[in-house]
Scaffold this motif. Structure first.
Motif, PDB file in Angstrom:
ATOM      1  N   ASP A 555       2.490 -29.758 -28.895  1.00 16.65           N
ATOM      2  CA  ASP A 555       2.960 -29.177 -27.882  1.00 16.65           C
ATOM      3  C   ASP A 555       2.336 -27.629 -27.646  1.00 16.65           C
ATOM      4  O   ASP A 555       2.210 -26.725 -28.211  1.00 16.65           O
ATOM      5  N   THR A 557       2.349 -24.650 -24.852  1.00 15.42           N
ATOM      6  CA  THR A 557       3.014 -23.954 -24.155  1.00 15.42           C
ATOM      7  C   THR A 557       2.586 -22.454 -23.596  1.00 15.42           C
ATOM      8  O   THR A 557       1.832 -21.969 -24.536  1.00 15.42           O
ATOM      9  N   SER A 569       7.807 -20.769 -18.210  1.00 15.27           N
ATOM     10  CA  SER A 569       7.028 -21.486 -19.150  1.00 15.27           C
ATOM     11  C   SER A 569       6.752 -22.832 -18.644  1.00 15.27           C
ATOM     12  O   SER A 569       7.669 -23.207 -17.781  1.00 15.27           O
ATOM     13  N   THR A 571       5.255 -26.546 -20.663  1.00 16.06           N
ATOM     14  CA  THR A 571       4.683 -27.247 -21.615  1.00 16.06           C
ATOM     15  C   THR A 571       4.064 -28.459 -21.520  1.00 16.06           C
ATOM     16  O   THR A 571       4.466 -29.253 -20.695  1.00 16.06           O
TER      17      THR A 571
END
Length: 576
Positions: A555, A557, A569, A571
């Motif tokens: 992931d 982010t 945010s 991701t």
């Protein structure tokens, strides 16, 4: 017919195990007016006198080259071109330094990481036994020591380029131009054992090895070889080894083949090095065999060259000085030749090639130096990162364990508290068995308040370390327009050795109070991160996130924070 000695043809000599060459030149008198500065190449003394007779000022008389540099009227310079005693007339142009680049081989063996850790090889001596070294090269001058000619040329200056190329790989200066070497502050010594045609006799090479040992140098770098050896050459290798020199030798360019390592690499007291390409595959030209002890980058390597220039060459010749530079760093730290040799093999990275192709594995400079190299003990080291996701009552704290200090595991955590008070609060302990980034969330903080925090490490062997304190401020209870992540894209640059991603991002904030952008690469936990300070109403950038020997899904982010602690945010998931 070539002379022979003991049944061995004089031309069955040691050849450079290197590759292609390139050259460039300057010209351009057409359209020139007034006085010009030119380089005049002449055929005879008569030509030289003709050139000087036209000169208003003589700038340079070369010692060995049939060239004179002079200032003269442009018309006179053009006229000289028609003289049968003149070979050429060209403008004396200007050469500019290139910005320093990081060659892929230096990056792949993590020598740049060792540099950032303060490892430079200062105090070690490397003998480059080759075609000589360009003593005027701006990327080598500061590191040059002594030199000696064994080829009969009368000077140890490099007239071929091969030796200068190898010298730069091993130990080019870390400055603002050209390239950087595996080591950056060792002393280079030029043993010219090969002529300007790239070949030399066994006796010449043996004499160069003897010289390196008698001078007390630490490493003898031999990017040369022959299909067979001689007792004299073996005697010289054994003599150097017994006198504390680590002899590093290129395996040869006879590939694809098996059991074809050349000499002197095949001798037991020489460390034989094979060649890899940028994708960690064995170079097609690389010799292989049971004598191989290490692999190192050798395909399309950019390094220093004669005339103060730079060139890209391929060969196990290029692999050899990668190892020589790494050995110099270990020996600068106090390791003996045998300790350095063993450390390089113990810390090599397995890249999946056969043992007859990679030996112990691919050279890993950072790992070798982190292992202590027999000279200095490694130290536990932890650093404090930054605070992200900062809100009115919570934040995420980050740190980096950079060295376990030889311990099998290390407990890490954060101490934190309001600025001006003791750091009497702690996060839960995490146990790490490898170096890397770590983070922890904290809550129940007071709004609009300054907090200090630091990362702490406690090793299983009792050593402790703590990073410097870092301050962050929680946001107030009021609210403003929050920031936004406008774009996030990931370019997968992974290879067999690294999970590596180039992350591009753009963010914005209508209030114009952007503060920071944090990137994180995670699987079950964060494995790499970076934070960039930003300001204004919009910002964009690109950063590299990576994990050594990583694989699988990750992931990625991006988190943007404004000055009031508001965050946003985004991701995306990628695979290595």
């Amino acid at each position: 017919m070539a002379d022979t000695d003991n049944g061995v043809s004089r031309r069955n000599v040691l050849k450079i195990a290197g590759g292609s060459m390139a050259a460039t030149g300057l010209a351009g008198l057409a359209g020139a007016k007034g006085q010009v500065e030119v380089n005049v190449g002449f055929k005879s003394e008569r030509g030289r006198q003709v050139a000087l007779s036209q000169a208003d000022e003589t700038v340079r008389n070369f010692n060995s080259l049939s060239i004179v540099t002079a200032k003269m009227p442009a018309q006179a310079a053009k006229g000289l071109r028609k003289n049968p005693n003149i070979r050429y007339v060209e403008m004396n142009g200007t050469v500019h330094a290139h910005a320093q680049t990081l060659p892929w081989g230096i990056d792949r063996v993590d020598a740049d990481v060792a540099h950032s850790n303060g490892e430079t090889g200062n105090g070690a001596d490397i003998a480059i036994l080759d075609t000589g070294i360009d003593s005027d090269h701006p990327d080598l001058q500061a590191n040059l020591g002594a030199g000696k000619d064994f080829s009969g040329k009368g000077t140890w200056e490099d007239g071929d380029g091969h030796g200068t190329h190898c010298a730069g790989i091993a130990n080019a200066v870390n400055n603002s131009e050209g390239v950087v070497g595996v080591s950056t502050e060792a002393t280079l010594h030029a043993g010219k054992v090969l002529g300007d045609d790239g070949s030399g006799s066994f006796a010449d090479v043996a004499a160069g090895i003897e010289w390196a040992a008698d001078q007390g140098y630490d490493v003898a770098s031999l990017s040369l070889g022959a299909s067979s050896g001689t007792t004299a050459l073996k005697d010289a290798i054994d003599y150097a080894h017994n006198n504390g020199v680590l002899v590093v030798s290129s395996a040869g360019n006879s590939g694809p083949c098996t059991d074809c390592v050349g000499y002197p690499a095949a001798y037991s007291n020489a460390l034989a090095v094979s060649s890899t390409d940028e994708d960690d595959s064995l170079s097609s030209f690389s010799s292989t065999g049971s004598e191989i002890e290490l692999a190192a980058p050798g395909g399309s390597i950019y390094s220093t060259y004669t005339g103060g220039g730079y060139s890209t060459l391929s060969g196990t010749s290029m692999s050899c000085p990668h190892v020589s530079g790494a050995a110099a760093q270990l020996m600068a730290n106090g390791a003996s030749n045998t300790e350095a040799r063993q450390t390089l093999k113990n810390t090599a990275e397995d890249i999946g090639l056969g043992s007859n192709e990679q030996g112990a594995g691919l050279l890993d400079v950072e790992a070798a130096l982190g292992g202590g190299g027999g000279g200095s003990d490694p130290s536990l080291a932890v650093s404090t990162g930054s605070a992200s996701n900062v809100g009115t009552s919570s934040a995420t704290l980050s740190g980096d364990l950079t060295d376990l200090g030889g311990a099998s595991s290390v407990d890490v955590y954060f101490e934190y508290g309001e600025s001006g008070t003791t750091l009497d609060s702690t996060t839960a302990t995490q146990t790490l068995s490898t170096a890397g980034s770590f983070s922890a969330d904290v809550s129940n903080l007071n709004g609009n308040t300054d907090y200090d925090f630091r990362a702490v490490a406690e090793a299983s062997d009792g050593d402790t370390d703590a990073g410097s304190a870092v301050t962050f401020t929680t946001s107030g209870s009021g609210g403003t327009t929050g920031p936004a992540v406008d774009s996030l894209s990931v370019n997968n640059r992974s290879n067999g050795g690294w999970a590596r991603f180039e992350v591009s991002w753009s963010v914005s904030d209508a209030d114009g109070d952007l503060s920071s952008v944090a990137l994180a690469l995670a699987q079950s936990s964060t494995v790499d991160s970076s934070t960039t300070s930003v300001s204004g109403s919009s910002a964009s950038g690109s950063d590299r996130l990576q994990e050594k020997k990583g694989s699988g899904s990750y992931d990625v982010t991006v988190t943007v924070t404004d000055s009031n602690g508001n965050t946003a945010s985004q991701t995306t998931t990628v695979s290595a």
